[in-house]
Design a protein around this motif. Structure first.
Motif, PDB file in Angstrom:
ATOM      1  N   VAL A 165      71.444  41.383 -25.258  1.00  0.00           N
ATOM      2  CA  VAL A 165      70.433  40.804 -26.149  1.00  0.00           C
ATOM      3  C   VAL A 165      70.986  39.535 -26.810  1.00  0.00           C
ATOM      4  O   VAL A 165      70.295  38.516 -26.921  1.00  0.00           O
ATOM      5  CB  VAL A 165      69.992  41.820 -27.217  1.00  0.00           C
ATOM      6  CG1 VAL A 165      68.963  41.201 -28.157  1.00  0.00           C
ATOM      7  CG2 VAL A 165      69.403  43.073 -26.568  1.00  0.00           C
ATOM      8  N   GLY A 233      59.801  37.134 -31.563  1.00  0.00           N
ATOM      9  CA  GLY A 233      59.981  38.479 -31.026  1.00  0.00           C
ATOM     10  C   GLY A 233      60.826  39.305 -31.976  1.00  0.00           C
ATOM     11  O   GLY A 233      61.830  38.820 -32.500  1.00  0.00           O
ATOM     12  N   PHE A 235      62.695  43.233 -32.438  1.00  0.00           N
ATOM     13  CA  PHE A 235      63.141  44.351 -31.609  1.00  0.00           C
ATOM     14  C   PHE A 235      63.936  45.344 -32.448  1.00  0.00           C
ATOM     15  O   PHE A 235      64.702  44.959 -33.328  1.00  0.00           O
ATOM     16  CB  PHE A 235      64.006  43.836 -30.453  1.00  0.00           C
ATOM     17  CG  PHE A 235      63.368  42.716 -29.685  1.00  0.00           C
ATOM     18  CD1 PHE A 235      62.529  42.987 -28.626  1.00  0.00           C
ATOM     19  CD2 PHE A 235      63.584  41.389 -30.047  1.00  0.00           C
ATOM     20  CE1 PHE A 235      61.915  41.953 -27.927  1.00  0.00           C
ATOM     21  CE2 PHE A 235      62.975  40.350 -29.367  1.00  0.00           C
ATOM     22  CZ  PHE A 235      62.133  40.630 -28.293  1.00  0.00           C
ATOM     23  N   VAL A 237      66.506  48.539 -31.687  1.00  0.00           N
ATOM     24  CA  VAL A 237      67.289  49.152 -30.611  1.00  0.00           C
ATOM     25  C   VAL A 237      68.096  50.320 -31.170  1.00  0.00           C
ATOM     26  O   VAL A 237      68.786  50.163 -32.187  1.00  0.00           O
ATOM     27  CB  VAL A 237      68.239  48.106 -29.988  1.00  0.00           C
ATOM     28  CG1 VAL A 237      69.133  48.740 -28.929  1.00  0.00           C
ATOM     29  CG2 VAL A 237      67.439  46.947 -29.395  1.00  0.00           C
ATOM     30  N   LEU A 247      63.975  44.815 -22.364  1.00  0.00           N
ATOM     31  CA  LEU A 247      63.976  44.547 -23.796  1.00  0.00           C
ATOM     32  C   LEU A 247      62.588  44.754 -24.397  1.00  0.00           C
ATOM     33  O   LEU A 247      62.459  45.114 -25.572  1.00  0.00           O
ATOM     34  CB  LEU A 247      64.472  43.126 -24.061  1.00  0.00           C
ATOM     35  CG  LEU A 247      64.593  42.673 -25.516  1.00  0.00           C
ATOM     36  CD1 LEU A 247      65.503  43.612 -26.308  1.00  0.00           C
ATOM     37  CD2 LEU A 247      65.083  41.240 -25.607  1.00  0.00           C
ATOM     38  N   THR A 248      61.556  44.536 -23.601  1.00  0.00           N
ATOM     39  CA  THR A 248      60.196  44.718 -24.104  1.00  0.00           C
ATOM     40  C   THR A 248      59.924  46.161 -24.522  1.00  0.00           C
ATOM     41  O   THR A 248      59.015  46.419 -25.310  1.00  0.00           O
ATOM     42  CB  THR A 248      59.164  44.291 -23.047  1.00  0.00           C
ATOM     43  OG1 THR A 248      59.374  45.039 -21.839  1.00  0.00           O
ATOM     44  CG2 THR A 248      59.292  42.798 -22.740  1.00  0.00           C
ATOM     45  N   GLN A 249      60.708  47.099 -23.996  1.00  0.00           N
ATOM     46  CA  GLN A 249      60.556  48.507 -24.385  1.00  0.00           C
ATOM     47  C   GLN A 249      60.880  48.707 -25.862  1.00  0.00           C
ATOM     48  O   GLN A 249      60.421  49.665 -26.481  1.00  0.00           O
ATOM     49  CB  GLN A 249      61.488  49.386 -23.538  1.00  0.00           C
ATOM     50  CG  GLN A 249      61.169  49.418 -22.065  1.00  0.00           C
ATOM     51  CD  GLN A 249      60.013  50.347 -21.745  1.00  0.00           C
ATOM     52  OE1 GLN A 249      59.799  51.344 -22.423  1.00  0.00           O
ATOM     53  NE2 GLN A 249      59.266  50.022 -20.704  1.00  0.00           N
ATOM     54  N   PHE A 250      61.667  47.809 -26.427  1.00  0.00           N
ATOM     55  CA  PHE A 250      62.092  47.935 -27.826  1.00  0.00           C
ATOM     56  C   PHE A 250      61.404  46.918 -28.738  1.00  0.00           C
ATOM     57  O   PHE A 250      61.767  46.784 -29.897  1.00  0.00           O
ATOM     58  CB  PHE A 250      63.610  47.772 -27.929  1.00  0.00           C
ATOM     59  CG  PHE A 250      64.384  48.804 -27.152  1.00  0.00           C
ATOM     60  CD1 PHE A 250      64.310  50.148 -27.494  1.00  0.00           C
ATOM     61  CD2 PHE A 250      65.164  48.435 -26.066  1.00  0.00           C
ATOM     62  CE1 PHE A 250      65.019  51.110 -26.781  1.00  0.00           C
ATOM     63  CE2 PHE A 250      65.873  49.395 -25.341  1.00  0.00           C
ATOM     64  CZ  PHE A 250      65.795  50.728 -25.701  1.00  0.00           C
ATOM     65  N   GLN A 251      60.418  46.217 -28.200  1.00  0.00           N
ATOM     66  CA  GLN A 251      59.723  45.217 -29.015  1.00  0.00           C
ATOM     67  C   GLN A 251      58.789  45.898 -30.016  1.00  0.00           C
ATOM     68  O   GLN A 251      58.076  46.852 -29.684  1.00  0.00           O
ATOM     69  CB  GLN A 251      58.923  44.258 -28.135  1.00  0.00           C
ATOM     70  CG  GLN A 251      58.315  43.090 -28.919  1.00  0.00           C
ATOM     71  CD  GLN A 251      57.638  42.073 -28.023  1.00  0.00           C
ATOM     72  OE1 GLN A 251      57.358  42.338 -26.850  1.00  0.00           O
ATOM     73  NE2 GLN A 251      57.372  40.885 -28.555  1.00  0.00           N
ATOM     74  N   CYS A 278      58.008  37.369 -25.841  1.00  0.00           N
ATOM     75  CA  CYS A 278      58.112  38.058 -24.548  1.00  0.00           C
ATOM     76  C   CYS A 278      56.961  37.707 -23.613  1.00  0.00           C
ATOM     77  O   CYS A 278      57.138  37.649 -22.393  1.00  0.00           O
ATOM     78  CB  CYS A 278      58.187  39.571 -24.767  1.00  0.00           C
ATOM     79  SG  CYS A 278      59.684  40.106 -25.621  1.00  0.00           S
ATOM     80  N   CYS A 283      61.538  37.624 -22.019  1.00  0.00           N
ATOM     81  CA  CYS A 283      62.550  38.482 -22.656  1.00  0.00           C
ATOM     82  C   CYS A 283      63.403  39.225 -21.645  1.00  0.00           C
ATOM     83  O   CYS A 283      63.735  40.404 -21.830  1.00  0.00           O
ATOM     84  CB  CYS A 283      61.891  39.474 -23.622  1.00  0.00           C
ATOM     85  SG  CYS A 283      61.191  38.698 -25.098  1.00  0.00           S
TER      86      CYS A 283
END
Length: 342
Positions: A165, A233, A235, A237, A247-251, A278, A283
């Motif tokens: 990241v 963006g 995030f 984590v 990374l979009t999974q944690f946006q 993103c 991202c």
């Protein structure tokens, strides 16, 4: 746009505190905020505060190229703000080997963590402002090793996913004029085993009881031309090992981070004029395979003999990344070069 969040110059750390949403231009004004907010009460009852108003447990500090607020109770930062650009991350003036982790001399000892707190704890010393962002200046890099910039971080997370990241932020700085990054720890609630109640539970380490965050957050704001909207963006984590996950999974929304931190970020930013980072940029962060290929490219390029080259290529095949065409082409070119010179 009438007001931009990043209205400061990289290196002007005093302006950072105001820019990230505390609506102040000097850290000392933030430190004095509690007194300012209560001066009317103090005037109304002089006996109550005749010896001074209690200092807040959150203090603000500025350094060569980053600023932060620090939780003197948890012994970790609340947030760390920085502004990076291409020149900062591509320079080679500063050397990481010259920097050492050490307590921040700005703080009284009783509010500091120490290196011994981390030793043998099972947690690594995780930078919030990463050293790799400050290759342009040794003082700036040294500042990132002060323990006010450090949180207990899972080792695999620190050297793996979170590093990717951070690397993404540096790559953004090569494509956008200015990139503002705000990072910090979170302590998020979890349901008990029966799912009836929520608790905020976290480990503390060392004699100073340094708090181990459950999660980490990062807010990225990339800007280019004045007439183009900034890209934002945010995030969150988990502070745990993470494999190759987008990374979009944690946006999350910026408001989600603000809710958990109790801090409003980029308070002068017109959020109706901001684009999704993103959605525009993708991202995309490097996977473990990507890092392995980049490492092997450097080793293939640096091979000083045919024997050394074949040894490296044997490792490449063992790792199963020999099908990468740029890497394979580089190996073939290097092999042909050694063959022609023999």
């Amino acid at each position: 746009m009438q007001s931009r969040a990043v209205m400061f110059c990289c290196g002007a750390a005093a302006g950072l505190v105001g820019a990230v949403g505390l609506c102040k231009t000097r850290p000392q004004l933030f430190q004095q905020q509690a007194v300012d907010d209560h001066h009317q009460d103090e005037d109304a009852n002089n006996n109550l505060f005749m010896y001074g108003y209690p200092e807040p447990h959150i203090s603000a500090h500025s350094y060569t190229d980053h600023s932060l607020t620090y939780d003197r109770s948890k012994k970790i930062p609340v947030w760390v703000a920085e502004c990076i650009n291409k020149d900062m991350v591509t320079s080679r003036l500063a050397k990481r080997a010259r920097s050492e982790f050490q307590p921040d001399p700005k703080l009284p000892q009783e509010y500091c963590s120490s290196n011994t707190d981390y030793r043998g704890s099972g947690w690594s010393r995780g930078h919030m402002a990463p050293a790799g962002n400050y290759k342009h200046c040794q003082n700036s890099m040294d500042d990132t090793f002060l323990l006010t910039n450090i949180v207990p971080q899972n080792l695999d997370n620190n050297s793996g996913y979170w590093n990717s990241v951070e690397d993404y932020c540096r790559r953004l700085s090569k494509r956008y004029t200015q990139v503002s990054v705000i990072s910090g720890p979170l302590f998020l609630p979890q349901r008990d085993t029966e799912g009836e109640k929520s608790f905020v539970k976290y480990e503390v380490i060392g004699e100073n009881n340094v708090a181990v965050p459950t999660h980490l957050f990062k807010i990225i704001l990339a800007e280019d031309r004045p007439d183009s909207p900034p890209l934002l963006g945010a995030f969150v984590v988990p502070n745990e090992p993470i494999k190759d996950v987008s990374l979009t999974q944690f946006q999350v929304s910026l408001e989600e981070v603000e809710k958990h931190t109790g801090t409003r970020f980029h308070c002068k930013l017109d959020r109706s004029q901001v684009s999704d980072l993103c959605a525009v940029d993708g991202c995309k962060i490097n996977s473990q395979k990507d890092w392995a290929i980049m490492g092997y490219k450097k080793r293939v390029q640096a091979a000083a003999s045919s024997q050394e080259l074949e040894k490296v290529w044997g490792e490449v095949k063992d790792k199963g990344v020999h099908h990468d065409k740029p890497l394979s082409d580089l190996y073939s070119q290097k092999k042909a070069k050694f063959a022609s010179s023999s």
